[in-house]
Write an enzyme that holds these catalytic residues in place. Structure first.
Site, mmCIF file in Angstrom:
data_model
loop_
_atom_site.group_PDB
_atom_site.id
_atom_site.type_symbol
_atom_site.label_atom_id
_atom_site.label_comp_id
_atom_site.label_asym_id
_atom_site.label_seq_id
_atom_site.Cartn_x
_atom_site.Cartn_y
_atom_site.Cartn_z
ATOM 1 N N VAL A 100 21.255 12.718 -27.647
ATOM 2 C CA VAL A 100 21.467 11.766 -26.561
ATOM 3 C C VAL A 100 20.831 12.358 -25.304
ATOM 4 O O VAL A 100 20.963 13.554 -25.040
ATOM 5 C CB VAL A 100 22.973 11.507 -26.319
ATOM 6 C CG1 VAL A 100 23.177 10.538 -25.159
ATOM 7 C CG2 VAL A 100 23.641 10.981 -27.584
ATOM 8 N N CYS A 101 20.134 11.519 -24.556
ATOM 9 C CA CYS A 101 19.564 11.922 -23.278
ATOM 10 C C CYS A 101 18.645 13.139 -23.467
ATOM 11 O O CYS A 101 17.854 13.188 -24.400
ATOM 12 C CB CYS A 101 20.705 12.182 -22.292
ATOM 13 S SG CYS A 101 20.264 12.204 -20.550
ATOM 14 N N THR A 102 18.754 14.142 -22.595
ATOM 15 C CA THR A 102 17.851 15.300 -22.654
ATOM 16 C C THR A 102 18.175 16.264 -23.789
ATOM 17 O O THR A 102 17.506 17.281 -23.944
ATOM 18 C CB THR A 102 17.856 16.056 -21.315
ATOM 19 O OG1 THR A 102 19.213 16.338 -20.928
ATOM 20 C CG2 THR A 102 17.191 15.227 -20.221
ATOM 21 N N THR A 120 14.360 9.828 -24.710
ATOM 22 C CA THR A 120 15.223 10.674 -23.888
ATOM 23 C C THR A 120 15.471 9.945 -22.580
ATOM 24 O O THR A 120 15.085 8.781 -22.418
ATOM 25 C CB THR A 120 14.583 12.065 -23.681
ATOM 26 O OG1 THR A 120 15.539 12.934 -23.046
ATOM 27 C CG2 THR A 120 13.332 11.997 -22.836
ATOM 28 N N GLY A 150 18.385 7.262 -25.350
ATOM 29 C CA GLY A 150 17.928 7.442 -23.973
ATOM 30 C C GLY A 150 19.005 8.081 -23.111
ATOM 31 O O GLY A 150 19.817 8.874 -23.584
#
Length: 220
Positions: A100-102, A120, A150
């Site tokens: 998830v995300c970074t 990301t 993202g």
């Protein structure tokens, strides 16, 4: 059917990156969710919420789903060979490798994104090609056994998509309804292409320090 989910729980994690999918995974029939870290001491998230790991990396089981959330603490993980080696090892036996995300940057640094489509946070998407990944601007991206999400809130969408893959759409929709997940944000500012220019600039300024540190680490 018993399912085992492992989520990396590290200092400086973005708590919603972790708790969003955690809530979805833990709601799935027959699921157990493990918060994995080097020790079992409480850790402080990027925004100050204290979280409690419950599974040691050193004796963690294999997982059906292995997930790496993002947050400012990701920068330290980019140079943490113990964590990177753990991810390489567990990824080889997981049904789905996810982020998830970074968190996807950590997968990339571990060499797990080469030639794969991934996403990301919008402010980090340009880092993905450095790991040989193919960046995709979508909320949830699946490339075979790799599923990436993202920024931050997309972890809920991602969690539902993962459950649908494992247990079918009806189970995912049942969880969605149980959580009353029917987002209707008060403002259309959730993406840089819809947010006012001043808001985009303010958001980038808030994230500038972590981004500069990440740039330095990945150039080293």
């Amino acid at each position: 059917m018993s399912l085992r989910f492992g989520i990396l729980c590290f200092p400086g994690v973005q708590q919603l990156d972790l708790t969003g999918p955690y809530e979805v995974f833990a709601s799935a029939t027959g699921a157990s969710v493990h918060l994995v870290w080097k020790d079992l001491q409480p850790i402080r998230s990027a925004t100050g919420l204290v979280l409690q790991p419950d599974t040691l990396m050193s004796d963690a089981p294999d997982f059906d789903v292995l997930c790496v959330p993002g947050g400012s603490g990701v920068n330290a993980l980019l140079r943490d060979e113990e964590v990177l080696a753990f991810l390489r090892d567990k990824a080889s036996r997981a049904r789905f490798l996810t982020s998830v995300c970074t968190g996807s940057l950590v997968l990339g640094q571990a060499g797990l994104l080469e030639g794969r489509r991934a996403t990301t946070h919008w402010n980090a998407l340009d880092f993905l090609p450095r790991f040989g990944a193919i960046p995709v601007e979508e909320r949830v991206v699946q490339d075979g056994s790799l599923i990436t999400a993202g920024g931050v809130t997309s972890g809920i969408d991602f969690g539902l998509a993962v459950v649908a893959e494992l247990l079918g759409r009806e189970e995912a929709e049942t969880i969605q309804l149980s959580l009353e997940y029917a987002p209707a944000p008060p403002f259309d500012a959730g993406r840089p292409d819809t947010a006012p220019a001043a808001v985009v600039a303010a958001a980038k300024a808030r994230m500038a320090g972590s981004r500069r540190e990440r740039e330095t680490l990945l150039r080293a």
